[in-house]
Design a protein around this motif. Structure first.
Motif, PDB file in Angstrom:
ATOM      1  N   ALA A   5       1.120  -1.353   0.262  1.00 54.63           N
ATOM      2  CA  ALA A   5      -0.332   0.272   0.238  1.00 54.63           C
ATOM      3  C   ALA A   5       0.652   1.020   0.279  1.00 54.63           C
ATOM      4  CB  ALA A   5      -0.652  -0.068   0.997  1.00 54.63           C
ATOM      5  N   THR A   6       2.299   1.487   0.765  1.00 55.98           N
ATOM      6  CA  THR A   6       2.878   2.289   1.040  1.00 55.98           C
ATOM      7  C   THR A   6       3.710   2.624  -0.185  1.00 55.98           C
ATOM      8  OG1 THR A   6       3.248   1.452   3.071  1.00 55.98           O
ATOM      9  CG2 THR A   6       4.244   3.577   2.144  1.00 55.98           C
ATOM     10  N   LEU A   7       4.468   1.800  -0.671  1.00 60.13           N
ATOM     11  CA  LEU A   7       5.305   1.408  -2.277  1.00 60.13           C
ATOM     12  C   LEU A   7       4.985   1.238  -3.430  1.00 60.13           C
ATOM     13  CD1 LEU A   7       8.278  -0.438  -0.121  1.00 60.13           C
ATOM     14  CD2 LEU A   7       8.253   2.314  -0.508  1.00 60.13           C
ATOM     15  N   GLY A   8       3.057   0.730  -3.206  1.00 59.55           N
ATOM     16  CA  GLY A   8       2.861   0.154  -4.212  1.00 59.55           C
ATOM     17  C   GLY A   8       3.780  -1.278  -4.977  1.00 59.55           C
ATOM     18  N   SER A   9       2.355  -1.900  -6.294  1.00 54.31           N
ATOM     19  CA  SER A   9       2.588  -3.049  -6.339  1.00 54.31           C
ATOM     20  C   SER A   9       1.623  -3.578  -7.147  1.00 54.31           C
ATOM     21  CB  SER A   9       2.202  -3.795  -4.851  1.00 54.31           C
ATOM     22  OG  SER A   9       2.729  -5.346  -4.717  1.00 54.31           O
ATOM     23  N   ARG A  10       1.759  -4.272  -7.751  1.00 56.32           N
ATOM     24  CA  ARG A  10       1.288  -5.182  -8.718  1.00 56.32           C
ATOM     25  C   ARG A  10       0.372  -6.183  -8.088  1.00 56.32           C
ATOM     26  NH1 ARG A  10       1.255  -2.951 -14.236  1.00 56.32           N
ATOM     27  NH2 ARG A  10       0.396  -5.534 -14.897  1.00 56.32           N
ATOM     28  N   ILE A  11      -0.827  -7.280  -8.576  1.00 56.54           N
ATOM     29  CA  ILE A  11      -1.442  -8.184  -7.886  1.00 56.54           C
ATOM     30  C   ILE A  11      -2.311  -8.550  -8.994  1.00 56.54           C
ATOM     31  CG2 ILE A  11      -1.758  -7.165  -5.818  1.00 56.54           C
ATOM     32  CD1 ILE A  11      -4.399  -6.622  -5.581  1.00 56.54           C
ATOM     33  N   SER A  12      -2.260  -9.589  -9.104  1.00 61.39           N
ATOM     34  CA  SER A  12      -3.345 -10.421  -9.944  1.00 61.39           C
ATOM     35  C   SER A  12      -5.018 -10.840  -9.750  1.00 61.39           C
ATOM     36  CB  SER A  12      -2.555 -11.133 -10.530  1.00 61.39           C
ATOM     37  OG  SER A  12      -2.252 -12.144  -9.776  1.00 61.39           O
ATOM     38  N   VAL A  13      -5.897 -10.420 -10.171  1.00 65.48           N
ATOM     39  CA  VAL A  13      -7.125 -11.216  -9.511  1.00 65.48           C
ATOM     40  C   VAL A  13      -8.343 -11.748 -10.717  1.00 65.48           C
ATOM     41  CG1 VAL A  13      -9.497 -10.271  -8.791  1.00 65.48           C
ATOM     42  CG2 VAL A  13      -7.098  -8.687  -8.112  1.00 65.48           C
ATOM     43  N   LYS A  14      -7.986 -12.684 -10.529  1.00 66.92           N
ATOM     44  CA  LYS A  14      -9.391 -14.772 -10.636  1.00 66.92           C
ATOM     45  C   LYS A  14     -10.670 -13.422 -11.059  1.00 66.92           C
ATOM     46  CE  LYS A  14      -7.544 -18.442  -9.892  1.00 66.92           C
ATOM     47  NZ  LYS A  14      -7.957 -19.682  -9.916  1.00 66.92           N
ATOM     48  N   THR A  15     -10.597 -13.596 -12.507  1.00 67.49           N
ATOM     49  CA  THR A  15     -12.462 -13.398 -12.365  1.00 67.49           C
ATOM     50  C   THR A  15     -12.714 -14.578 -12.441  1.00 67.49           C
ATOM     51  OG1 THR A  15     -11.390 -13.751 -15.016  1.00 67.49           O
ATOM     52  CG2 THR A  15     -11.769 -11.517 -14.506  1.00 67.49           C
ATOM     53  N   LEU A  16     -14.698 -14.412 -13.173  1.00 61.72           N
ATOM     54  CA  LEU A  16     -15.531 -15.228 -12.708  1.00 61.72           C
ATOM     55  C   LEU A  16     -15.325 -16.118 -13.686  1.00 61.72           C
ATOM     56  CD1 LEU A  16     -19.135 -13.745 -13.443  1.00 61.72           C
ATOM     57  CD2 LEU A  16     -18.188 -15.155 -11.353  1.00 61.72           C
ATOM     58  N   ASP A  17     -14.596 -16.414 -14.620  1.00 58.76           N
ATOM     59  CA  ASP A  17     -14.209 -17.477 -16.120  1.00 58.76           C
ATOM     60  C   ASP A  17     -12.613 -17.791 -15.449  1.00 58.76           C
ATOM     61  OD1 ASP A  17     -12.633 -15.337 -16.578  1.00 58.76           O
ATOM     62  OD2 ASP A  17     -13.522 -15.310 -18.809  1.00 58.76           O
ATOM     63  N   GLU A  18     -12.569 -17.603 -14.551  1.00 62.86           N
ATOM     64  CA  GLU A  18     -10.968 -18.268 -14.032  1.00 62.86           C
ATOM     65  C   GLU A  18      -9.878 -18.069 -14.358  1.00 62.86           C
ATOM     66  OE1 GLU A  18      -9.992 -20.233 -10.741  1.00 62.86           O
ATOM     67  OE2 GLU A  18     -12.914 -20.110 -11.115  1.00 62.86           O
ATOM     68  N   LYS A  19     -10.108 -16.429 -15.398  1.00 60.70           N
ATOM     69  CA  LYS A  19      -8.640 -15.710 -15.771  1.00 60.70           C
ATOM     70  C   LYS A  19      -8.617 -14.882 -14.181  1.00 60.70           C
ATOM     71  CE  LYS A  19     -10.444 -15.681 -20.221  1.00 60.70           C
ATOM     72  NZ  LYS A  19     -10.515 -15.275 -21.966  1.00 60.70           N
ATOM     73  N   LYS A  20      -7.174 -14.488 -15.331  1.00 64.13           N
ATOM     74  CA  LYS A  20      -6.166 -14.643 -14.061  1.00 64.13           C
ATOM     75  C   LYS A  20      -6.149 -12.833 -15.013  1.00 64.13           C
ATOM     76  CE  LYS A  20      -3.984 -17.408 -11.146  1.00 64.13           C
ATOM     77  NZ  LYS A  20      -2.385 -17.968 -10.478  1.00 64.13           N
ATOM     78  N   VAL A  21      -5.957 -11.289 -14.237  1.00 67.50           N
ATOM     79  CA  VAL A  21      -6.027 -10.023 -14.307  1.00 67.50           C
ATOM     80  C   VAL A  21      -5.026  -9.833 -13.689  1.00 67.50           C
ATOM     81  CG1 VAL A  21      -7.268  -8.090 -15.046  1.00 67.50           C
ATOM     82  CG2 VAL A  21      -8.405 -10.374 -15.502  1.00 67.50           C
ATOM     83  N   ALA A  22      -4.497  -8.957 -13.582  1.00 63.86           N
ATOM     84  CA  ALA A  22      -2.737  -7.971 -12.942  1.00 63.86           C
ATOM     85  C   ALA A  22      -3.684  -7.039 -13.117  1.00 63.86           C
ATOM     86  CB  ALA A  22      -1.837  -7.922 -14.169  1.00 63.86           C
ATOM     87  N   ILE A  23      -3.690  -6.496 -12.181  1.00 68.78           N
ATOM     88  CA  ILE A  23      -3.843  -4.167 -11.971  1.00 68.78           C
ATOM     89  C   ILE A  23      -2.322  -3.990 -11.277  1.00 68.78           C
ATOM     90  CG2 ILE A  23      -6.532  -4.913 -11.797  1.00 68.78           C
ATOM     91  CD1 ILE A  23      -6.744  -4.547  -8.780  1.00 68.78           C
ATOM     92  N   ARG A  24      -2.427  -2.494 -11.756  1.00 66.68           N
ATOM     93  CA  ARG A  24      -1.631  -2.128 -10.301  1.00 66.68           C
ATOM     94  C   ARG A  24      -2.025  -1.145  -9.098  1.00 66.68           C
ATOM     95  NH1 ARG A  24       1.136   2.964 -10.476  1.00 66.68           N
ATOM     96  NH2 ARG A  24      -0.124   3.913 -11.966  1.00 66.68           N
ATOM     97  N   ILE A  25      -1.570  -1.394  -8.003  1.00 66.84           N
ATOM     98  CA  ILE A  25      -1.512  -1.390  -7.042  1.00 66.84           C
ATOM     99  C   ILE A  25      -0.785   0.723  -6.977  1.00 66.84           C
ATOM    100  CG2 ILE A  25      -1.590  -0.897  -4.649  1.00 66.84           C
ATOM    101  CD1 ILE A  25      -3.715  -2.326  -5.956  1.00 66.84           C
TER     102      ILE A  25
END
Length: 379
Positions: free
Chosen positions: A302-322
């Motif tokens: 949260a402090t420095l920023g990061s990238r995380i991946s989230v699963k969608t309903l169809d089980e695909k992984k989507v990366a987002i930047r924090i």
């Protein structure tokens, strides 16, 4: 009519209850008495059936009005303030002679007709009313069944199929519906003289109802069928697959034509009405067509920023930047990854929470103190 059911008493509501109060009470009782939740209670299925029958009438404005009208007229004996009178086997027995001013019969209201007030008698008197209509009108449509079904959140969101066990009344295979034991004889019913119906007088009205002795068949066996105990039908279980449309919500209904109770005397089968109850998901929540996924991140991310991946309903992984300096509760939108319904599709909203470690190593604690002191904090 001592065997009549007071649908208001069945649901435990007053006769002045609103439609919303009736619906709320029905859902509560249906969930409480559902056979799947009471597998050790043999009476649960019958209780669930009574609750569904009562809601089928009181939950429909037109049927409820007809039911209330008959209730006020005293057609159900002790269920109204008018009291009851002894049923008479004499056709047209009533307080006034047919044809005289003020005289009338419930036949004027289509008591025996499909879709008329006869449907209410079918619900309140069970198979007897159905048998009476069968004798008077020929083929009878089978009973419609209403059942609540739990659907997993993700199946409701994307669509799919769920298996459902239902119980319906089927014609007894032993007696073929006549209620007689093998080899027994059928004799004309002495109560109704073989008519299958008796007349009930109430003030200046009269109503023909199924004979309680022969259950409306007009005949009685010398020995009852041991399989169905003389009722002519048996309760059987059936497993069906229910198609769940994408975007289904709790309270949504699906009607399956011809999947209810078997019709009598060549009549059509009834319908199966399924009401969905969508269960909660451990990861997703729903807001209209949008999905909300809560994802934990640590203080450093949260402090420095990061990238995380989230699963969608169809089980695909989507990366987002924090981004650096993200606070708890911040949402990030992934367009078009929500629920699809009626040609529209929502978004996936990723909401971050910040987790705090319960314990720190000596080096981690030192680094945290140095970070805090650099910001002017004193310990």
């Amino acid at each position: 009519m001592a065997n009549a059911k007071d649908f208001y008493q069945v649901l435990g509501v007053s006769s002045t209850a609103t439609a919303d109060e009736i619906k709320k009470q029905y859902r509560r009782l249906a969930k409480q008495h559902h056979p799947d939740a009471n597998q050790n209670d043999p009476k649960a299925a019958e209780r669930f059936k009574e609750i569904s029958e009562a809601h089928n009438v009181l939950g429909d404005p037109d049927k409820r009005k007809e039911y209330d009208d008959m209730r006020r007229m005293g057609a159900f004996g002790g269920m109204s303030g008018f009291g009851g009178t002894r049923p008479s086997s004499r056709p047209g027995a009533s307080g006034a002679r047919p044809g005289q001013p003020g005289a009338g019969t419930f036949n004027d209201f289509d008591v025996g007709g499909i879709g008329g007030l006869g449907d209410l008698f079918s619900s309140m008197f069970g198979g007897a009313a159905g048998a009476g209509r069968q004798r008077a009108r020929g083929p009878e449509r089978g009973q419609s069944i209403e059942q609540m079904v739990e659907v997993p959140f993700r199946v409701a969101a994307v669509g799919g199929k769920v298996p459902v066990d239902i119980e319906v009344n089927e014609e007894c295979a032993t007696c073929h519906g006549n209620g007689a034991a093998p080899g027994a004889q059928l004799r004309p019913c002495s109560e109704c003289s073989g008519r299958g119906v008796i007349s009930f007088g109430q003030g200046s009205f009269a109503v023909n109802r199924p004979c309680p002795v022969c259950a409306g068949r007009g005949s009685v066996p010398t020995a009852r069928c041991s399989t169905c105990r003389g009722t002519g039908d048996t309760r059987v279980s059936r497993k069906v697959l229910i198609a769940v449309p994408s975007g289904a919500e709790t309270g949504a209904k699906v009607r399956l034509r011809g999947q209810g109770g078997k019709g009598a005397a060549g009549g059509q089968a009834g319908d199966l009405v399924i009401t969905f109850t969508v269960t909660a998901d451990r990861f997703y929540k729903r807001d209209g067509l949008d999905l909300i996924a809560t994802v934990p991140i640590n203080i450093a991310q949260a402090t420095l920023g990061s990238r995380i991946s989230v699963k969608t309903l169809d089980e695909k992984k989507v990366a987002i930047r924090i981004p650096a300096g993200t606070s708890a509760g911040k949402r990030f939108k992934i367009t078009g990854q929500g629920i699809e319904k009626d040609g529209k599709k929502g978004d996936l909203l990723v909401e971050v929470t910040i987790t705090v470690p319960e314990t720190l190593t000596e080096a981690q604690e030192k680094a945290m103190r140095e970070f805090a002191e650099a910001g002017g904090m004193k310990f």
